[in-house]
Design a protein around this motif. Structure first.
Motif, short mmCIF file in Angstrom:
data_model
loop_
_atom_site.label_atom_id
_atom_site.label_comp_id
_atom_site.label_asym_id
_atom_site.label_seq_id
_atom_site.Cartn_x
_atom_site.Cartn_y
_atom_site.Cartn_z
N UNK A 101 37.09 33.39 35.32
CA UNK A 101 38.28 33.36 34.47
C UNK A 101 39.17 34.57 34.73
N UNK A 102 38.58 35.76 34.82
CA UNK A 102 39.37 36.97 35.11
C UNK A 102 40.00 36.89 36.49
N UNK A 103 39.24 36.41 37.47
CA UNK A 103 39.77 36.27 38.83
C UNK A 103 40.97 35.32 38.84
N UNK A 104 40.86 34.20 38.14
CA UNK A 104 41.95 33.23 38.09
C UNK A 104 43.18 33.83 37.41
N UNK A 105 43.00 34.59 36.34
CA UNK A 105 44.12 35.23 35.65
C UNK A 105 44.85 36.21 36.56
#
Length: 138
Positions: free
Chosen positions: A99-103
């Motif tokens: 999720x953090x990588x996608x953000x």
């Protein structure tokens, strides 16, 4: 035997397009994966994270860290397939890391896989580097 040869993995070098690529990469690896910035200039950055232990082989972590160096380049050839390493990180919480990588601009490359030994995922960082993530089964 490799352990007695005095050779250890020191760092991986990623090449990115210009100063903007260095800043974007530092932001991604620091804020998405939690790596610590050791030094950062317009055309060079170095980040660190703890080295994973390998209990099965009897190897353990010490005070050393994995080092990731990021270098600005101008030549398209230096950014081509075959010049860049594939990086792999052990993670504690696959879902929150993805999720953090996608953000922060990462793109997952295929579905998360669930082999018996844990979770495995592949993603492409905003700078184009391929990253493997592994969450061991508890």
């Amino acid at each position: 035997m490799l352990a007695s040869s005095g050779i250890r993995f020191g760092r991986a070098l990623l090449m990115v397009r210009g100063a903007e690529g260095v800043a974007q990469s530092v932001n991604f690896y620091q804020n998405a994966l939690g790596m610590q910035v050791v030094r950062h200039t317009d055309d060079w950055a170095e980040l660190a994270c703890p080295v994973a232990s390998n209990a099965a082989s009897g190897m353990s972590t010490d005070s050393s860290n994995f080092r990731l160096s990021i270098k600005a380049v101008e030549s398209e050839a230096q950014l081509s397939v075959g010049y860049s390493p594939f990086l792999s990180f052990d993670v504690d919480d696959m879902d929150s890391i993805i999720a953090r990588c996608a953000q922060l601009g990462g793109k997952i490359d295929g579905p998360i896989q669930y082999p018996a030994h844990g979770k495995v995922a592949t993603l492409r960082a905003p700078d184009g580097q391929m990253i493997g993530l592994y969450e061991p089964a508890i």
